[in-house]
Each structure stands twice: as C-alpha cells, then as structure tokens.
Design an enzyme around this catalytic site. Structure first.
Site, mmCIF file in Angstrom:
data_model
loop_
_atom_site.group_PDB
_atom_site.id
_atom_site.type_symbol
_atom_site.label_atom_id
_atom_site.label_comp_id
_atom_site.label_asym_id
_atom_site.label_seq_id
_atom_site.Cartn_x
_atom_site.Cartn_y
_atom_site.Cartn_z
ATOM 1 N N SER A 180 0.878 -1.180 0.000
ATOM 2 C CA SER A 180 0.000 0.000 0.000
ATOM 3 C C SER A 180 0.910 1.223 0.000
ATOM 4 O O SER A 180 2.089 1.116 0.369
ATOM 5 C CB SER A 180 -0.828 -0.047 1.288
ATOM 6 O OG SER A 180 -1.435 1.200 1.542
ATOM 7 N N TYR A 193 -1.355 -1.014 10.476
ATOM 8 C CA TYR A 193 -1.457 -1.324 9.035
ATOM 9 C C TYR A 193 -0.156 -0.934 8.330
ATOM 10 O O TYR A 193 0.397 -1.707 7.543
ATOM 11 C CB TYR A 193 -2.651 -0.563 8.454
ATOM 12 C CG TYR A 193 -2.957 -0.809 6.989
ATOM 13 C CD1 TYR A 193 -3.597 -1.976 6.577
ATOM 14 C CD2 TYR A 193 -2.645 0.148 6.017
ATOM 15 C CE1 TYR A 193 -3.910 -2.190 5.236
ATOM 16 C CE2 TYR A 193 -2.956 -0.057 4.671
ATOM 17 C CZ TYR A 193 -3.591 -1.222 4.293
ATOM 18 O OH TYR A 193 -3.898 -1.427 2.959
HETATM 19 N N1 LIG Z 1 -8.733 -0.357 -1.337
HETATM 20 C C1 LIG Z 1 -7.686 0.430 -1.097
HETATM 21 O O1 LIG Z 1 -7.809 1.665 -1.028
HETATM 22 C C2 LIG Z 1 -6.312 -0.164 -0.917
HETATM 23 C C3 LIG Z 1 -5.226 0.718 -0.833
HETATM 24 C C4 LIG Z 1 -3.956 0.190 -0.638
HETATM 25 C C5 LIG Z 1 -3.784 -1.168 -0.533
HETATM 26 N N2 LIG Z 1 -4.851 -1.989 -0.622
HETATM 27 C C6 LIG Z 1 -4.619 -3.434 -0.456
HETATM 28 O O2 LIG Z 1 -5.197 -4.129 -1.538
HETATM 29 C C7 LIG Z 1 -5.646 -5.408 -1.104
HETATM 30 C C8 LIG Z 1 -7.088 -5.630 -1.531
HETATM 31 O O3 LIG Z 1 -7.878 -4.585 -0.973
HETATM 32 P P1 LIG Z 1 -9.405 -4.359 -1.354
HETATM 33 O O4 LIG Z 1 -9.623 -2.900 -1.324
HETATM 34 O O5 LIG Z 1 -9.766 -5.135 -2.551
HETATM 35 O O6 LIG Z 1 -10.113 -4.979 -0.045
HETATM 36 P P2 LIG Z 1 -11.594 -5.583 0.100
HETATM 37 O O7 LIG Z 1 -11.935 -5.462 1.547
HETATM 38 O O8 LIG Z 1 -12.519 -5.002 -0.890
HETATM 39 O O9 LIG Z 1 -11.381 -7.115 -0.261
HETATM 40 C C9 LIG Z 1 -10.517 -7.904 0.506
HETATM 41 C C10 LIG Z 1 -10.913 -9.355 0.364
HETATM 42 O O10 LIG Z 1 -9.985 -10.100 1.189
HETATM 43 C C11 LIG Z 1 -10.726 -11.057 1.931
HETATM 44 N N3 LIG Z 1 -10.009 -11.365 3.159
HETATM 45 C C12 LIG Z 1 -9.800 -10.559 4.237
HETATM 46 N N4 LIG Z 1 -9.147 -11.234 5.183
HETATM 47 C C13 LIG Z 1 -8.922 -12.486 4.703
HETATM 48 C C14 LIG Z 1 -8.314 -13.637 5.233
HETATM 49 N N5 LIG Z 1 -7.815 -13.665 6.452
HETATM 50 N N6 LIG Z 1 -8.265 -14.745 4.448
HETATM 51 C C15 LIG Z 1 -8.786 -14.741 3.216
HETATM 52 N N7 LIG Z 1 -9.397 -13.686 2.668
HETATM 53 C C16 LIG Z 1 -9.473 -12.572 3.410
HETATM 54 C C17 LIG Z 1 -12.077 -10.403 2.199
HETATM 55 O O11 LIG Z 1 -13.074 -11.376 2.486
HETATM 56 C C18 LIG Z 1 -12.318 -9.663 0.897
HETATM 57 O O12 LIG Z 1 -13.018 -10.461 -0.022
HETATM 58 C C19 LIG Z 1 -5.437 -5.439 0.414
HETATM 59 O O13 LIG Z 1 -4.243 -6.100 0.712
HETATM 60 C C20 LIG Z 1 -5.318 -3.980 0.782
HETATM 61 O O14 LIG Z 1 -4.571 -3.761 1.960
HETATM 62 C C21 LIG Z 1 -6.109 -1.527 -0.831
#
Ligand SMILES: NC(=O)c1ccc[n+]([C@@H]2O[C@H](COP(=O)([O-])OP(=O)(O)OC[C@H]3O[C@@H](n4cnc5c(N)ncnc54)[C@H](O)[C@@H]3O)[C@@H](O)[C@H]2O)c1
Length: 305
Positions: A180, A193
């Site tokens: 991130s 985080y």
């Molecule tokens: N959305 C953002 O703004 C953003 C920004 C920077 C980084 N990220 C990173 O991108 C990645 C995806 O984010 P997103 O926005 O799609 O999140 P999201 O919450 O929309 O989706 C995350 C998915 O991961 C699954 N999940 C969570 N914990 C889990 C576990 N222990 N085992 C298996 N599955 C699990 C959830 O059920 C969900 O389906 C993450 O690693 C997040 O930290 C996202």
C-alpha cells in the site's frame, strides 16, 4: 606484497565493471521509457488470487480470466468467492474457488495441495487479501494488532511456504504482493497497518535478493504493488484534497495496473504511478520538506470504528 597488488587489481576491475554496468543500465532505462518491456503472456498460467471474493481481488480474477489464465480463487468469504468462480465459468473460463482464511497455516498448506490436484501447480501467486483497521494507535486492541499482522503480512509467509517450492521446482514463477502507499509513507490512524505493509515491502525486497543470489537462478519474478486509495470500500472514510492528482482509483483500473506491472515483470509499482517518484524525491530532501508536503496534500483516511 604480490597478493596485495593482486587484490587491488581485482578491486579496480570490479569497480570498473560496476561503473560500466551502471551506464548500460541507465541507457537501457532511458530506452525503456520510450519502448516499454513487452507484456508476457499469461495464457494457461495457473494464477492464485487471495481475497478474490470482492474488491481488487475480484476484479483481478475477471481480468486475468480474459487474458486466458486458469484461476484458483481464495477468500475467507466462501460464498462470494464461489460466486466469482461461477461467473468466470459461465464465461467459459477455468476457476476453482476455495474458502480459506489465509492466516490459518494448516488450512493454507492443505488447500494448496487440493488446488494443485484440481488445477495444476500455481505459477503466479497474487497475495491480495488484506484488512485495514483505521483508528488512532491507542484504540487498537491487542487482538486488532495481532489480526492486522496475521492477515496483512504473516499470511504471505504461509502462502510462500505453500507455493514457492513448486515454482522453484519448475524453475519459474511470479509472486505479486499487495502492499500500500501506507507501506511507503507512515500515515495517521494506520499505525499497525503501516507496520504490516512496510513489512510486505521488506519481505519482497529481501526475497528478491535471495532469489537473485540463488545459484540455480530460478526465473521467479516478484512484484510489489502500492495503491493509494481504491474504491472498494476498504477505506471507509477517505480524505482527499486533490482529487485529480490523488483521487480514488476504481478497482478495474487498479487491477489492470497490477496486471500490467506483473506482465512486465516490474519490481514495484504505485497506483497512481507518479507517487513512486514523488516519494523518492521527497525522501532525498530535508525531513521538514516532507512534513510541509504532507500538510499540503492532507490526504489519507479518517478514523472509524
Ligand atoms: N482499497 C484500497 O484503497 C487499498 C489501498 C492500498 C492497498 N490496498 C490493499 O489491496 C488489497 C485488496 O484490498 P481491497 O480494497 O480489494 O479490499 P476488500 O476489503 O474489498 O477485499 C478484501 C478481500 O480479502 C478477503 N479477506 C480478508 N481477510 C482475509 C483472510 N484472512 N483470508 C482470506 N481472505 C481474506 C475479504 O473477504 C475480501 O473479499 C489489500 O491487501 C489492501 O490492503 C487496498
């Protein structure tokens, strides 16, 4: 005397060779600015995406399918993951869904075997599952902190334990990890985080070095992704001052940027791209400069329960 002269000569040659390499690398980088590396084909590659039930992971699954990949989809929300696999199969693709909490090492190792039997050895692993608790440090309980590290970094080790040996045996593979921008810059309300996402960066860089120095020279590529804010709902209260420069990116755009970086075997990529250079330049300047810059940009996320 002779040995000393010999080691001085070796050192001089090493320095000269390094200088020549620097120049060649700079020239190649300039050339690549105009003519980027061709994107590798992922047709028929077996790609595992964690957190594939929604958000970026879900979007990755559909776009990877459209490029001809066979998918192994993992999420702790089995129903959502199953639904994604069902939709991909209805489009004529190959997708196997598994309900898996990636923090459960035994389950990860067990399901890895099942996935291999069902679809074949995974050649591309995308460690995407993540959570983002957002509140001041004092409000995070011990359980919150442990869970954050378990999901956002420790799980990557279980996934590597399960899938890296097959990649080593094949002599090729690719691991993509979602860090991130909070893995590059420390941000308020995200102390645990940031700790975990900085760790993803460190883990990936160290592993890259280990693979590079492996005498067998496996063709295993590593890509680390640093998104700012993607509109998946993960960031409950985004705070954005310059929407045109640093706005919310759609999951579709984020997924296509991740796939592009992977297909070009890029080591690292921020979303949006410009943030990478902005961060590098800012860090070369006096620390107060970075504080003024942060105050001006004034973006991130507000605390929520
Ligand atoms: N959305 C953002 O703004 C953003 C920004 C920077 C980084 N990220 C990173 O991108 C990645 C995806 O984010 P997103 O926005 O799609 O999140 P999201 O919450 O929309 O989706 C995350 C998915 O991961 C699954 N999940 C969570 N914990 C889990 C576990 N222990 N085992 C298996 N599955 C699990 C959830 O059920 C969900 O389906 C993450 O690693 C997040 O930290 C996202």
């Amino acid at each position: 005397m002779l040995t000393k002269a010999y080691s001085s000569l070796v050192l001089a040659v090493d320095v000269l060779v390094a200088l020549i390499k620097f120049v060649l690398i700079l020239l190649e980088s300039l050339f690549r600015l105009v003519f980027p590396v061709e994107q590798k084909s992922i047709k028929n590659e077996v790609i595992l995406v964690t957190g594939a039930g929604q958000g970026i992971g879900r979007e990755l699954a559909f776009q990877l399918h459209s490029l001809g990949a066979k998918l192994v989809l993992w999420d702790m929300d089995g129903a959502k993951c199953e639904q994604v696999a069902k939709e991909i199969k209805s489009l004529g693709g190959t997708a196997a869904a598994f309900c898996c909490d990636v923090t459960d090492r035994q389950k990860v190792l067990e399901l890895a075997k099942q996935a291999k039997e069902q679809v074949g050895p995974v050649t591309i692993l995308i460690n995407n599952a993540g959570i983002m608790p957002c509140k001041p440090l004092e409000k995070h309980s011990e359980q919150d902190i442990r869970k954050n590290f378990d999901v956002n970094i420790i799980s990557h080790f279980w996934m590597l334990e399960a899938f890296l040996p097959d990649m080593r045996a094949l002599g090729r593979g690719h691991v993509v990890a979602l860090s991130s921008m909070a893995g590059i810059c420390g941000l308020p309300n995200l102390v645990p985080y940031c700790g975990a996402k900085f760790a993803v960066r460190g883990m990936m860089e160290a592993l890259r070095e280990e693979l590079r120095q492996d005498p067998k020279k496996p063709e295993i590529h590593l890509t680390t992704i640093y998104p700012f804010i993607v509109g998946t709902g993960l960031v409950h209260k985004p705070k954005i001052r310059f929407p045109t420069l640093l706005g919310i990116v759609s999951p579709k755009t984020a997924a296509s940027s991740i796939i592009l970086a992977m297909r070009r075997n890029q080591h690292e990529m921020t979303i949006p791209r410009a943030l990478f250079h902005m961060n590098n330049v800012t860090r070369m300047l006096p620390q107060k400069f970075s504080e003024v810059m942060r105050d001006l940009i004034d973006s991130g996320c507000d605390s929520h329960e």
